[in-house]
Scaffold this active site. Structure first.
Site, PDB file in Angstrom:
ATOM      1  N   SER B 200       1.631  -6.932  -4.690  1.00 39.89           N
ATOM      2  CA  SER B 200       1.966  -6.583  -3.548  1.00 39.89           C
ATOM      3  C   SER B 200       3.370  -6.194  -3.387  1.00 39.89           C
ATOM      4  CB  SER B 200       1.822  -7.689  -2.533  1.00 39.89           C
ATOM      5  OG  SER B 200       0.532  -7.856  -2.074  1.00 39.89           O
ATOM      6  N   SER B 238      -2.831  -4.155  -3.846  1.00 38.22           N
ATOM      7  CA  SER B 238      -1.586  -4.260  -3.779  1.00 38.22           C
ATOM      8  C   SER B 238      -1.258  -4.266  -2.236  1.00 38.22           C
ATOM      9  CB  SER B 238      -0.818  -3.426  -4.292  1.00 38.22           C
ATOM     10  OG  SER B 238       0.431  -3.682  -4.461  1.00 38.22           O
ATOM     11  N   ASP B 240       1.094  -3.492   0.124  1.00 41.96           N
ATOM     12  CA  ASP B 240       2.333  -2.819   0.483  1.00 41.96           C
ATOM     13  C   ASP B 240       2.765  -2.536   1.738  1.00 41.96           C
ATOM     14  OD1 ASP B 240       2.058  -3.128  -2.310  1.00 41.96           O
ATOM     15  OD2 ASP B 240       1.412  -1.132  -2.734  1.00 41.96           O
TER      16      ASP B 240
END
Lengths: 324, 324, 324, 324
Positions: B200, B238, B240
Site C-alpha cells: 500500500s 495495494s 493506495d
C-alpha cells in the site's frame, strides 16, 4: 478500428482532423453489449455516455473519437448508425447511449470550422476492420503530443490464455516533457517546439479476459500510470479519459432469465498480469503514436514536427536503453 | 510530524511497527479546520474519514498513520485526543471525523498482535513537530517497498510565493519493479528479494497555496502519477490513498456569517506548477523513503534489506542520470 | 442480528447506547464474502470500510452499528473477531476490512464517555441470530428520530422467488418533519419536542436475489427515496449511509479458477420490483423503529418521547390512511 | 428560459417534441461562468458535460433540454452558439463544454425522426427570457409523467436574503404512482393509463445564494428526495439528473490573480433552509408540470391524458390536504 482522415486547405481554413471508430466486435453492439467502464483521469473533456456506462456497466455502441468541437455531430451520426441497424430503438426498446470521446486538435486544425460531417463518421464506422493504422490518421490527424506530432497509437500484450490491447488518441503534454522508457528524451532533445493549447488523451483498453464492469473500472483507473510514464503532468486543460471493455461476455439488450457471467479472481496472478499489461500497453501506445506520426503543417502556419526518430534512437542508445 | 517507533521481540512476536502523526498546523484542528480532499487510487485499504472529507471539504483532525490492523485503536486514540481539547464535541458541537490511514507491515511485524496502543498514538500526536525523520521510523518501521525496506519519505518544492510538501508511507510494489529517475534500478539490481504480501501507499500533500477542496482533489488525483514513476503497477491488494490539504485557509467549526476564501485560478501557470510539483514531490518522497530506510530483521526470520545505495548510485551513474 | 444494550447511570454520566451486529450469513464472512455496495447519501458520518467495498465489491465482515465516538473500539473488536476465526489474516492472507457504521446518540447518551467496550461488540457479534428486536435496543438505545425516540427498525418484502429486507438505525430529522404514509404526522401532532443535535441514518438492505456489486449499488442509491418519504430533508450534519448486500453468491477469499455468478437483468420486471421493494422497506423500517421505540430518559435530564401511538393512529384514521 | 415547441404531423410521423434553453444569466456564460454541480441519480441518461463540470466546478454554457435522440444536434447547436459569441474558443482559449440533458418522449413523439434541428436550438437560446411557461412546451412537449402528460414545471422559494428556483423536465414514473402532498393520488384516481417506455427527469436548481461547487453538489444530491415525494421509484431506465448552479459568483475564463469567493457556512440555518427549499421546490415543480400539461395526442395513436384536475382536487380535499 476505422479511420477517416480529413486534410485540405491551408492558412486559417486548414482542415487537419478526422474520425476514428472502434467497434468492440463486428456484430450489433446494441443487442450484444459488452461489459465496460469509463474512468475520468482529468475531466476537462467532453466525452459522452459516461453516466450510463457507469450505471449499467455496458457499452452498447462503437466508440467514436474525433476533435472536441465535433462531438455533437459525431454523437448524432453514431446515434443514426445505431438507429439504422436497430429499428426497436426509440420505439419498444428505449434509447441508445452513444459513446464519443475527443481531443482538441485546434493547433493544427481549424477546429472552429467543425469540418467533420455525419457522413465522415458513418464512413469511419462502416470501414472499421481489424487493421491498425497509427499516427496522423483518423481522429489523430491534427493531434499534438508532448511537443511533437501525436495521434493514434496502439499496443497489445499476450496474457497466456487472454490478450489485451490499448489504443490511444494522444494529444497531451508540453514540449520537453517526453519520457521514453524512463529516459527524459524531451529534455535531452531540447527542441524548441511551441507549446500546444490544452491537450488531452483518450485511452481505450480492450481485452478478451472475462472481467466484470467493476474490474474493468480497475483497469481503466490504471491507465493513468501508463500515461504518467511518458512524462505527462496531467495539465489543467487535459481531458484525460480511459475506457476499458471486455469482449468475453455479450450482454443482450433484454434477457428472459438471469445472466450468468464469469470473471477472473481479483487476487489472482492473472489480474496482476492484466494490471501490469494495461500500464505497459498504454505507455507503449503513446510512444507508438509519436513514432508513427509525421510532421504536419496546419492552421495559420502552425507546424508540428514529427519526433526526430534518428536523434531519439541515439539518445536511447547512449542511455543504454536500446541495444546497439 | 511526530513518530512513535515500536521495535521489540523476535520470531513470531517481533514488533516492528509504529505510528506517525501529521498535524497540518499546531493549533486546534477542530476549530481551525483546513480545506482537504482524499482520493482513492486503489481502494484495498482501510483509511477512515473519507466520506466526511468529501462531503464537507475539510480535515478537522491531525492525520494518523499506522499498521492496518491498528486502525481501530488509532481512530479511538485520535478521537480521544480531539475530545480532550474540545469539550464541545459530542455535546453542543456534533461529532469529530478522525482521519487514519494505514499500510500492512505484516511481513516484518506481528501485525496480528496489534501492538499499537492508545498511548503510542497520543504520544505521536503530542510529539509532532516540524522535523522530518525518514525511513524506518513511526508508521514506516515495518514497511516494505518495491522489494526493499520502505517507510516514511518526504520531499518539498518551492513554487515561488507558495510551497508544497509530500509525505509518503511507502509499502507497495514487488521486487524488481523499482524505477529511479526513469532507470529500472530494480531490474538492474536483480536482487533476489522475497515478494511482500499486498502492500500500500499513503500519500499526504500539504501546501500553503490557496486552493479549494475541489482543487485539492485535483492534486490528490495527480499523486498516482508520482507513484507510477517509481515503478508501481498498483497491485490488487495495494491500498493506495492520497490526501491533500491546504493551510492557506482556516475554516471555523461554525461561522456567524459567510466564509470568504481565495483560490488560485485553475488555468493559471501557478496551478500547472502545483500539478507538476505534486508529481515530482511524490516520486521523490518514495525514493527518499527507500534511501533512508535501513535493513530490518523482523517476524519469523523475515528480513527486508535496505536499498543497496552504493550499487544504486553506480547504476544511476552508468545510465548518465547521476553526474560523476 | 445481535444487540447489546447499555443502559446505566443518570445525569451527565447517563449511558444510553449499545451495539448492533448484522451477520449476512452464519458462516465465516472472510472466506465466504458476499457481493455488496455502500452508498453515501450525506457524508457527515464515520462509516468505515467504504473504499474497499467499492474497489472489490464484497463485504468480508459482519456489519457493526454503534454510536459515533465508539467507531474505533468497534472497528478494533470486529477486527479481533475476524482474526480469531481466520488465522491467515495478517499472515499469508493479507488484511481484513471491518465495516462499522454509526449514529450520534449524544442527546441521550454520554457519548464522550465512550462506554462501548470491546467485549460489548464481541457479545453482539456472538449473539447474532435470526430474531428481530426493534426500537431502543442495541445501537438504537439512545437514538432520536424526527423529534421522537428512534432506533432499530426492520421490514421485508417478498419478491416471489426472492426476498428483501431492510434494517435501519434511525436517528435523523427534526421535530415536526415526520411523515407516515404521506401524512404530515409530525406537523399535525405539533408536539413541542426539543431539536436533536445532527442526526444520521444507517440503512442496510439484504436480499437473496442474485445481484452484482454494481446492481447492489443501484439498490443502495434508492434508499434515499425511502428515507425521503418519512420526511427527512437530509440535514447538513446527518451521516446517511446505505449498505446493500446479496447472499446469493459466496465469494471465496482466493479462488483457483474464474468465478461464475448469476445476476438479474437490469431491465427485468424483477429488478423493478426490487427497486420498489427497497424504497418501501426502507420507509417502513423507519416507521417501525418509531413505533417500537419507547420514551427514554437520558443524559443531563434530556428526554426523548416515544411516538404517541394513539394520537398517531387517530391522525392516520382521520386522513383516511388507516381503516377504522 | 426559452422554449421551442415542435408539433406537427400524425400517425407514425407525429412530431411532439421541442427544446428548452436555460440561461443562468443574460451575459456571456463562457467569460462569466457560474459555480455548478451535476449529480447523477440514475445514470440511464445521456446528459453531456458532466465530467468537466465535476472537474472545474463551473457551468460555462446555457443548459439545453431536448429529447434523447436529439442530444447530438443540441450539443452541436449549443457549441455553435458559444463559438459565435466567443471568437477565442478553439483558438487561444481552449474549448467549450456544452451541457445538454434529455428525456425520452418516444411514446408521443417520432423520436427516431430526430426532428429537432440546429435552428430550433438556436432559437430557444435566443428567445430565453425571465418568463416561465410550464407543461407541454419546449422540451416538455412530448413528455409523460407518472401515467399522465408531463413536461416543464417550475417552482421557487424565498430564503430571506436569497432565493432558489427549480425547473424540471418531468418524464418519469408509471401509472398509479403519483403522490401529491403525500396523498397517493395516482392509486386513488385508478385511471387506466398505458405505461410509458423508460422515462427520466432532469432537475435544474438555481439560486443566488453564495455556494461553492461542493455545496451545489450537496444541493443536487438532495433533489432525489423531492422526486421521491411525488411517487418515483427511480426505475431502471429512468435517466435522472440534477444540475445546481449559483449566480452569486461569476468566474472568469482566465484570471490574472487569485479568485475570491464567499460561501454560506455548511452548518448554518441558511444551509438547512436551502436543503429544505430544494426538496420542496423540486417536488412542487413536478406537480406543477402535471397541473400545467394538457392532453396530447401523438405518435401512432398514442394519447397521454392531462391530469384530471377536478378529480385530483376532490381527492385532495377529501384527504384534508386542500381546504374547502
Amino acid at each position: 478500428m476505422g479511420h477517416i482522415t480529413l486534410v485540405s486547405g491551408d492558412g486559417k481554413d486548414a482542415v487537419r482532423t478526422g474520425v476514428t471508430a472502434i467497434r468492440p466486435h463486428p456484430g450489433n453492439m446494441f443487442t450484444e453489449k459488452v461489459p465496460a467502464a469509463i474512468h475520468v483521469i482529468n475531466g476537462f473533456g467532453k466525452a459522452t455516455g459516461i453516466a450510463q456506462v457507469a450505471e449499467l456497466g455496458v457499452l452498447e455502441t462503437p466508440i467514436v473519437l474525433t476533435n472536441t468541437l465535433s462531438v455533437g455531430v459525431a454523437w448524432d451520426a453514431l446515434c443514426g448508425f445505431m438507429l439504422d441497424s436497430n429499428p426497436g430503438i426509440g420505439r419498444q426498446w428505449g434509447t441508445v447511449n452513444p459513446v464519443v470521446a475527443e481531443c482538441n486538435d485546434g493547433y493544427l486544425n481549424d477546429i472552429r470550422g467543425r469540418h467533420v460531417l455525419t457522413e465522415h463518421v458513418t464512413s469511419a464506422l462502416l470501414s472499421a476492420g481489424p487493421h491498425c493504422e497509427e499516427g496522423s490518421v483518423g481522429a489523430g490527424t491534427g493531434m499534438s503530443c508532448l511537443g511533437y506530432k501525436g495521434g493514434i497509437g496502439t499496443s497489445s500484450r499476450s496474457l497466456g490464455e487472454y490478450s489485451l490491447g490499448a489504443l490511444v488518441l494522444a494529444n497531451f503534454g508540453q514540449p520537453g516533457e517526453l519520457v521514453i522508457d524512463g529516459v527524459p528524451v524531451g529534455r535531452l532533445l531540447a527542441d524548441d517546439n511551441p507549446p500546444a493549447p490544452p491537450g488531452s488523451i483518450v485511452v481505450i483498453v480492450a481485452t478478451d479476459a472475462p472481467l466484470s464492469d467493476r474490474q474493468l473500472g480497475r483497469i481503466a483507473r490504471r491507465c493513468q500510470a501508463g500515461i504518467a510514464r511518458t512524462g505527462s503532468t496531467f495539465g489543467n486543460g487535459s481531458g484525460d479519459f480511459a475506457i476499458a471493455f471486455s469482449t468475453a461476455e455479450k450482454v443482450p439488450h433484454a434477457s428472459q432469465g438471469n445472466l450468468v457471467s464469469s470473471r477472473i479472481d481479483d487476487g489472482s496472478m492473472q489480474m496482476a498480469m492484466i494490471f501490469r499489461a494495461t500500464i505497459e500497453a498504454v505507455e507503449e501506445s503513446i510512444i507508438n503514436s509519436l513514432f508513427a506520426a509525421r510532421t504536419t503543417y496546419g492552421r495559420d502556419g502552425h507546424t508540428r514536427y514529427g519526433l526526430p526518430l534518428h536523434r531519439v534512437r541515439e539518445i536511447l542508445y547512449r542511455r543504454g536503453v536500446l541495444g546497439g
